[in-house]
Scaffold this motif. Sequence first.
Motif, mmCIF file in Angstrom:
data_model
loop_
_atom_site.group_PDB
_atom_site.id
_atom_site.type_symbol
_atom_site.label_atom_id
_atom_site.label_comp_id
_atom_site.label_asym_id
_atom_site.label_seq_id
_atom_site.Cartn_x
_atom_site.Cartn_y
_atom_site.Cartn_z
ATOM 1 N N LEU A 228 64.820 10.480 -15.723
ATOM 2 C CA LEU A 228 64.165 10.535 -14.416
ATOM 3 C C LEU A 228 64.897 11.487 -13.478
ATOM 4 O O LEU A 228 64.267 12.234 -12.717
ATOM 5 N N SER A 229 66.226 11.489 -13.537
ATOM 6 C CA SER A 229 66.996 12.378 -12.660
ATOM 7 C C SER A 229 66.736 13.843 -12.994
ATOM 8 O O SER A 229 66.877 14.718 -12.127
ATOM 9 N N ARG A 230 66.357 14.094 -14.237
ATOM 10 C CA ARG A 230 66.110 15.478 -14.660
ATOM 11 C C ARG A 230 64.701 15.956 -14.332
ATOM 12 O O ARG A 230 64.499 17.123 -13.972
ATOM 13 N N VAL A 231 63.723 15.087 -14.481
ATOM 14 C CA VAL A 231 62.329 15.536 -14.413
ATOM 15 C C VAL A 231 61.634 15.176 -13.108
ATOM 16 O O VAL A 231 60.605 15.758 -12.782
ATOM 17 N N ALA A 232 62.169 14.211 -12.363
ATOM 18 C CA ALA A 232 61.487 13.772 -11.141
ATOM 19 C C ALA A 232 61.567 14.838 -10.065
ATOM 20 O O ALA A 232 62.605 15.474 -9.881
ATOM 21 N N LYS A 233 60.487 15.033 -9.372
ATOM 22 C CA LYS A 233 60.430 15.928 -8.218
ATOM 23 C C LYS A 233 60.108 15.069 -7.001
ATOM 24 O O LYS A 233 58.946 14.834 -6.683
ATOM 25 N N PRO A 234 61.150 14.558 -6.340
ATOM 26 C CA PRO A 234 60.918 13.645 -5.211
ATOM 27 C C PRO A 234 60.035 14.260 -4.128
ATOM 28 O O PRO A 234 60.118 15.457 -3.849
ATOM 29 N N THR A 235 59.180 13.423 -3.563
ATOM 30 C CA THR A 235 58.349 13.845 -2.442
ATOM 31 C C THR A 235 58.937 13.239 -1.163
ATOM 32 O O THR A 235 60.143 13.042 -1.081
ATOM 33 N N ARG A 236 58.126 12.948 -0.203
ATOM 34 C CA ARG A 236 58.602 12.300 1.019
ATOM 35 C C ARG A 236 57.749 11.064 1.268
ATOM 36 O O ARG A 236 56.560 11.174 1.573
ATOM 37 N N ILE A 237 58.349 9.901 1.081
ATOM 38 C CA ILE A 237 57.636 8.634 1.227
ATOM 39 C C ILE A 237 58.216 7.880 2.416
ATOM 40 O O ILE A 237 59.418 7.585 2.449
ATOM 41 N N LYS A 238 57.371 7.564 3.373
ATOM 42 C CA LYS A 238 57.818 6.825 4.555
ATOM 43 C C LYS A 238 57.936 5.336 4.241
ATOM 44 O O LYS A 238 57.185 4.808 3.422
ATOM 45 N N HIS A 239 58.870 4.688 4.908
ATOM 46 C CA HIS A 239 59.098 3.244 4.766
ATOM 47 C C HIS A 239 59.426 2.864 3.319
ATOM 48 O O HIS A 239 59.157 1.747 2.896
ATOM 49 N N ALA A 240 60.021 3.796 2.570
ATOM 50 C CA ALA A 240 60.280 3.553 1.142
ATOM 51 C C ALA A 240 61.278 2.416 0.940
ATOM 52 O O ALA A 240 61.127 1.622 -0.001
ATOM 53 N N PHE A 241 62.298 2.336 1.806
ATOM 54 C CA PHE A 241 63.284 1.272 1.613
ATOM 55 C C PHE A 241 62.638 -0.098 1.740
ATOM 56 O O PHE A 241 62.916 -0.999 0.940
ATOM 57 N N LEU A 242 61.773 -0.261 2.712
ATOM 58 C CA LEU A 242 61.079 -1.534 2.899
ATOM 59 C C LEU A 242 60.215 -1.861 1.694
ATOM 60 O O LEU A 242 60.316 -2.965 1.127
ATOM 61 N N TRP A 243 59.378 -0.917 1.265
ATOM 62 C CA TRP A 243 58.462 -1.184 0.149
ATOM 63 C C TRP A 243 59.230 -1.407 -1.147
ATOM 64 O O TRP A 243 58.887 -2.303 -1.932
ATOM 65 N N CYS A 244 60.245 -0.603 -1.388
ATOM 66 C CA CYS A 244 61.032 -0.762 -2.623
ATOM 67 C C CYS A 244 61.787 -2.093 -2.626
ATOM 68 O O CYS A 244 61.864 -2.766 -3.665
ATOM 69 N N SER A 245 62.342 -2.475 -1.478
ATOM 70 C CA SER A 245 63.044 -3.755 -1.391
ATOM 71 C C SER A 245 62.104 -4.919 -1.661
ATOM 72 O O SER A 245 62.459 -5.873 -2.365
ATOM 73 N N LEU A 246 60.899 -4.839 -1.117
ATOM 74 C CA LEU A 246 59.904 -5.895 -1.361
ATOM 75 C C LEU A 246 59.538 -5.958 -2.836
ATOM 76 O O LEU A 246 59.394 -7.053 -3.407
ATOM 77 N N LEU A 247 59.386 -4.803 -3.472
ATOM 78 C CA LEU A 247 59.050 -4.782 -4.900
ATOM 79 C C LEU A 247 60.163 -5.388 -5.745
ATOM 80 O O LEU A 247 59.909 -6.199 -6.647
ATOM 81 N N VAL A 248 61.402 -4.974 -5.479
ATOM 82 C CA VAL A 248 62.541 -5.523 -6.222
ATOM 83 C C VAL A 248 62.612 -7.038 -6.036
ATOM 84 O O VAL A 248 62.799 -7.795 -7.005
ATOM 85 N N THR A 249 62.457 -7.493 -4.807
ATOM 86 C CA THR A 249 62.519 -8.924 -4.510
ATOM 87 C C THR A 249 61.393 -9.674 -5.214
ATOM 88 O O THR A 249 61.618 -10.744 -5.811
ATOM 89 N N LEU A 250 60.193 -9.127 -5.158
ATOM 90 C CA LEU A 250 59.050 -9.768 -5.808
ATOM 91 C C LEU A 250 59.269 -9.904 -7.309
ATOM 92 O O LEU A 250 59.035 -10.975 -7.896
ATOM 93 N N ILE A 251 59.751 -8.844 -7.944
ATOM 94 C CA ILE A 251 59.963 -8.870 -9.397
ATOM 95 C C ILE A 251 61.031 -9.885 -9.782
ATOM 96 O O ILE A 251 60.853 -10.668 -10.724
ATOM 97 N N LEU A 252 62.144 -9.891 -9.052
ATOM 98 C CA LEU A 252 63.271 -10.737 -9.448
ATOM 99 C C LEU A 252 63.059 -12.207 -9.073
ATOM 100 O O LEU A 252 63.627 -13.087 -9.714
ATOM 101 N N TYR A 253 62.240 -12.475 -8.052
ATOM 102 C CA TYR A 253 61.947 -13.856 -7.656
ATOM 103 C C TYR A 253 60.660 -14.389 -8.292
ATOM 104 O O TYR A 253 60.293 -15.535 -8.041
ATOM 105 N N MET A 254 59.991 -13.569 -9.089
ATOM 106 C CA MET A 254 58.745 -14.008 -9.725
ATOM 107 C C MET A 254 58.989 -15.240 -10.596
ATOM 108 O O MET A 254 59.902 -15.261 -11.420
ATOM 109 N N PRO A 255 58.189 -16.300 -10.435
ATOM 110 C CA PRO A 255 58.317 -17.469 -11.315
ATOM 111 C C PRO A 255 58.051 -17.104 -12.770
ATOM 112 O O PRO A 255 57.504 -16.040 -13.076
#
Length: 370
Positions: A228-255
């Motif tokens: 991913l570090s080699r091929v990804a071409k990052p764009t500009r995503i607003k509020h990414a920390f919030l959305w990514c944190s919610l996703l990580v939390t949702l996945i790890l707390y999923m029953p």
Amino acid sequence: MNNNNLSTKPHYPILDGLRGVAAIIVVTFHLAEPLGTGHLDILVNHGYLAVDFFFLLSGFVIGYAYDDRWNKMTVSSFLKRRVERLQPMVVLGMTLGAIGFYFTDSAIWPDIHTVPLWKMLLVMLIGYTILPIPLSMDIRGWQEMHPLNSVGWSLFFEYIASILYAIGIRKFSNTALSVLVVIAAVALAHLAITSPNGDLSGGWTLNGEHMRIGITRTMYPFFAGLLLSRVAKPTRIKHAFLWCSLLVTLILYMPRIGGADNLWMNGIYESVCIIIVFPLIVYMGASGVIDGTRERKICKFLGDISYPLYLVHYPIVYFYVAWINDNKGITFVQAWPYAVLILTGSIILAYVSLKWYDEPVRKWLKKKWG
């Protein structure tokens, strides 16, 4: 699960913040674990997948930081940097684990007070190297390769991945690396779906079964992160920390998915999370735009404490586990104030360890090794 501040390249503060979010969830997982009866009913059910997320982050950051530096860097100098970054906290974590072991008194470990001091010190010294101990030296009786600080197992596998990267895989073309990543993804999905427990939890025992789990859990995410570090071409995503944190939390707390009758369903869930969703989260984090000074400070703080928190919390959790075991029938309502206290105390201890120990020692090592 760490990066090395060795370059003038743009930094990824959101990825630092996400590492801290995942580290805090790991602590909550370990605090919830003794209140469950098994794999099916732990409150923070998929918290152990944070380790797979750490591996992915490590692969991404190592690829980003080092892939274009091998014309002026040797395998030895790369591994010195890894040791400089990882080992000081390993040593502190094992030392805290030894102190805690010596003062533990619980029916859950009935034989630990028969362990000779020399043997405990030997296990601690081996732990300093992060090399696993054989089952014959398991002084706690939980079949841990690091019985003084259980979480050391993931550092052992991270070193394996780093060594594989340094001695050969760094030279792979993107096509060859893609083939490796696809094979590793298939192996990971097969293990998850066919696992007797219906999950990927494991890797902390020095035997065939757990070594397979540990290697399989490491190979895909670490080298997928590198790709991913080699091929990804990052764009500009607003509020990414919030959305990514919610996703990580949702996945790890999923029953738990599927229950006892459909274990394979949970295996599919974990495979999809690690193979598809985690790389997406890292891509989003790398593309994210920091929303102001406050968010930057939050990400920096979370990133700074993430690795120390991971290494210092479990010696304290052992006492908590002993308390729950020795007071049968403790409920979540009774336990949560103590759990919050341990979480808070672990974060404070992590920050103190960072500022008073980890950063000074790493600075000394960097100066000593040039």
